[in-house]
Scaffold this motif. Structure first.
Motif, short mmCIF file in Angstrom:
data_model
loop_
_atom_site.label_atom_id
_atom_site.label_comp_id
_atom_site.label_asym_id
_atom_site.label_seq_id
_atom_site.Cartn_x
_atom_site.Cartn_y
_atom_site.Cartn_z
N ALA A 351 14.42 40.21 -12.76
CA ALA A 351 13.27 40.70 -11.99
C ALA A 351 13.13 39.83 -10.73
O ALA A 351 13.47 38.65 -10.76
CB ALA A 351 12.01 40.62 -12.83
N SER A 355 6.53 37.59 -12.31
CA SER A 355 5.46 38.57 -12.51
C SER A 355 4.90 39.00 -11.17
O SER A 355 4.62 38.15 -10.32
CB SER A 355 4.36 37.94 -13.38
OG SER A 355 3.19 38.73 -13.30
N THR A 357 2.74 42.63 -9.00
CA THR A 357 2.21 43.99 -9.15
C THR A 357 2.46 44.77 -7.86
O THR A 357 2.61 44.19 -6.79
CB THR A 357 0.70 44.00 -9.43
OG1 THR A 357 0.03 43.43 -8.32
CG2 THR A 357 0.36 43.25 -10.70
N TYR A 376 4.86 44.30 -13.10
CA TYR A 376 6.27 44.08 -13.47
C TYR A 376 6.39 42.62 -13.87
O TYR A 376 5.78 41.75 -13.24
CB TYR A 376 7.20 44.33 -12.28
CG TYR A 376 7.05 45.70 -11.67
CD1 TYR A 376 7.95 46.71 -11.99
CD2 TYR A 376 6.04 45.96 -10.75
CE1 TYR A 376 7.83 47.97 -11.42
CE2 TYR A 376 5.91 47.20 -10.17
CZ TYR A 376 6.80 48.21 -10.51
OH TYR A 376 6.68 49.46 -9.94
N SER A 377 7.18 42.33 -14.90
CA SER A 377 7.38 40.91 -15.24
C SER A 377 8.57 40.77 -16.17
O SER A 377 9.21 41.76 -16.54
CB SER A 377 6.12 40.34 -15.91
OG SER A 377 6.02 40.80 -17.24
N ILE A 380 7.95 42.54 -21.32
CA ILE A 380 7.41 43.90 -21.44
C ILE A 380 7.35 44.31 -22.91
O ILE A 380 7.96 43.65 -23.77
CB ILE A 380 8.26 44.94 -20.65
CG1 ILE A 380 9.68 45.03 -21.22
CG2 ILE A 380 8.30 44.58 -19.16
CD1 ILE A 380 10.50 46.19 -20.64
N TRP A 401 10.82 52.06 -12.78
CA TRP A 401 11.29 50.72 -12.37
C TRP A 401 12.76 50.85 -12.00
O TRP A 401 13.11 50.77 -10.83
CB TRP A 401 11.06 49.70 -13.51
CG TRP A 401 11.23 48.26 -13.07
CD1 TRP A 401 11.70 47.81 -11.86
CD2 TRP A 401 10.95 47.09 -13.84
NE1 TRP A 401 11.71 46.45 -11.82
CE2 TRP A 401 11.25 45.97 -13.03
CE3 TRP A 401 10.47 46.86 -15.13
CZ2 TRP A 401 11.10 44.65 -13.45
CZ3 TRP A 401 10.30 45.54 -15.56
CH2 TRP A 401 10.61 44.44 -14.73
N SER A 445 4.23 46.01 -18.82
CA SER A 445 4.36 44.57 -18.63
C SER A 445 3.21 43.87 -19.34
O SER A 445 2.06 44.30 -19.28
CB SER A 445 4.31 44.23 -17.14
OG SER A 445 4.14 42.84 -16.99
#
Ligand code: ATP
Ligand code: MG
Ligand code: MG
Length: 535
Positions: A351, A355, A357, A376-377, A380, A401, A445
């Protein structure tokens, strides 16, 4: 075929060529305030509304048929007014049969004096048998004076009076049994919700309906087809009283499979607490179907599409809910929910930050709905059912995603020797083509947002048999389990949803918010059927 005829005739798309419409039409919807409106009543109300306001130029009356104090209540009356408004039906005038009790009483005296009605004290069972066999009542030849005197006793509600009723003297043995001296007045000592203790006797529907229709200027009385045998009787009343004629026009009763539409039966289910109340989402009441997620434009479209056909059919709910889907799909914001039971935690490598957003559209094809926050992180959660399908090394798609490769699957055997996934390691592969993957899954997430507890509720039919036949006892055909609850976690935006909001949980379906989220208590959402599976 019937639809085609209806569309091509005059009087708007549902015109059926009502006779005598040049001077305008006056229709009426005559609910008895003895229960909440259901989808069958909606058809009657919408047809009357349609003919008066769209098909032809005219007026629509709403008249409460409040002639049986044992069944009627103010609560029902108020609910009917509200539900009509909710359906966008605006009667030009609202009245009550009870407004006319004095006049109807006078008309009954006229009939008696003309020798067209008599008082009868034959016990109910015997009267029924005599009518069936075509045998005259012993009281049929009573004198006018005798009947007038008995009628006055009825009016006073004396012990003697309560034994009597009034019958129209039409025929003893007409092949049409509706013509065999029908009862037109009966006693009831209970308090009436509008007229209180004033009256101890009440006209029957058969008697007051033609009179009040005529008095109120109704030009076209729409009735469900099962009243057809009573049409000659309706005309007889108007003839005998020299009242203005009314056109009676029949339409088909609307029935649905696995559904009761009799108010008597619905009342029983409410009283026995088989349902939560008249607005139960399993109920065919206007309130019930709305609570289940039906929208008013869809309801109107569905009913008007049935048209004024005279064929009684048992509709199934598929088309009804499919019509609704057409209305809600373009406007239902998209959200995500993950079933809580055995949800699987996954770590995501690659990623762009641990973390973060982003604001994303609530609906891919409808930007007007605005945006929501997507987190998103590296941590999940996904559903157990999805994780079970993964193989190590497989490329999957995390919806909204991108692709990821399943690097590691941890699992355990539960006591039934079923594989249970206990954890996953995923590695993002955002350059991968989402069109090539077999598994496209929803995920949430765990960081960057507060996950919202929700309870998703699905329902089944209350009735276990498609069509109840005469002699079937309702109690014998009730499904025992009709409510299914699933605990789930939803994206943070779900915290802001309000009661009655309609959304889609991706891959799960459409839901209506019955109880919004409050800290410490999950939001409760009802699954809205889409017609698949008929529910
Ligand atoms: P019950 O279940 O007690 O027999 P009802 O259906 O007669 O009640 P009302 O309040 O008298 O209830 O009905 C109001 C109007 O709705 C009437 O014109 C009636 O014919 C119509 N109606 C009732 N049920 C249906 C149905 N299933 N389909 C179409 N019209 C209906
Ligand atoms: Mg009725
Ligand atoms: Mg009825």
């Amino acid at each position: 075929q019937s639809k085609k005829t209806a569309k091509s005739a005059e009087g708007g798309s549902y015109g059926i060529g009502l006779p005598d419409t040049e001077k305008g039409v006056v229709t009426r919807f005559p609910p008895e305030p003895s229960g909440y409106l259901h989808i069958g009543h909606a058809k009657a109300a919408l047809l009357n509304d349609y003919f008066a306001h769209e098909g032809y130029k005219g007026t629509m009356l709403c008249r409460f048929d409040d002639t049986n104090p044992s069944k009627e209540k103010e609560e029902f009356q108020d609910a009917i007014v509200e539900d009509l408004a909710l359906m966008g039906i605006k009667p030009d005038k609202t009245s009550y049969t009870s407004d006319y009790f004095e006049e109807i009483y006078q008309y009954c005296i006229t009939l008696i004096k003309q020798g067209d009605a008599y008082c009868d004290d034959t016990v109910q069972e015997k009267m029924k048998q005599e009518r069936w066999d075509g045998i005259a009542s012993e009281r049929r030849d009573s004198t006018v004076d005798e009947s007038i005197e008995r009628f006055e006793e009825m009016k006073k509600g004396t012990e003697e009076g309560l034994k009597w009723c009034v019958r129209a003297k039409i025929s003893v043995d007409n092949p049409n049994k509706a013509m065999r001296d029908p009862v037109i007045y009966r006693c009831n000592p209970e308090k009436h919700h509008r007229t209180g203790e004033t009256w101890k006797m009440y006209p029957t529907y058969d008697f007051c309906c033609p009179i009040v229709d005529s008095m109120e200027g109704v030009t076209h009385a729409l009735r469900t087809i099962e009243y057809r045998d009573r049409n000659p009787q309706y005309e007889w009343m108007l003839d005998a009283l020299k009242l203005r004629k009314v056109h009676v026009w029949d339409f088909a009763r609307m029935n649905f499979i696995r559904t009761v539409l009799s108010k008597r039966k619905l009342t029983k289910l409410v009283d026995k607490k088989v349902v939560w109340g008249w607005d139960d989402p399993r109920f065919p009441t206007i309130r019930g179907i709305r609570r289940r997620g039906m929208t008013i434009p869809a309801l109107r479209e569905f009913i008007l599409k049935q048209g004024p056909s005279r064929n009684i059919v048992n509709l199934d709910w598929t088309l009804f809910w499919a019509t609704n889907k057409k209305y809600i799909d373009p406007v239902a914001p998209r959200h995500t929910a993950i079933a809580k039971e055995h949800a699987v935690k996954a770590t995501v490598k690659g990623a762009r930050m641990a973390s973060y957003t982003e604001d994303k559209a609530k609906h891919g094809k409808n930007p007007e709905l605005g945006t929501k926050k997507v987190a998103y992180s590296t941590d999940i959660v996904i559903e157990q059912a999805d994780a079970q399908n993964f193989g190590e090394g497989e490329e999957i798609t995390l919806m909204n995603w991108g692709n990821a490769i399943v690097r590691k699957i941890n699992h355990s055997m539960n006591p039934l020797h079923l594989k249970q996934v206990t954890g996953l390691e995923l590695e993002l592969h955002l350059q991968g083509d989402v069109k090539t993957t077999k598994q496209k899954i929803t995920w949430l997430s765990e960081q960057g947002q507060e996950l919202i507890p929700v309870q998703l509720v699905d329902f089944d039919y209350l009735i276990s048999k498609d069509i109840l036949e005469d002699g079937d006892e309702l109690e014998d055909f009730l499904n025992t389990n009709t409510e299914f609850r699933t605990d789930a976690l939803a994206d943070c935006n779900v915290a802001e949803l309000q009661k009655d909001d309609i959304i889609q949980f991706e891959r799960k379906g459409y839901f209506r918010v019955d109880r919004p989220f409050q800290h410490g208590e999950p939001a409760v959402l009802f699954n809205i059927p889409t017609g698949k599976g008929g529910k």
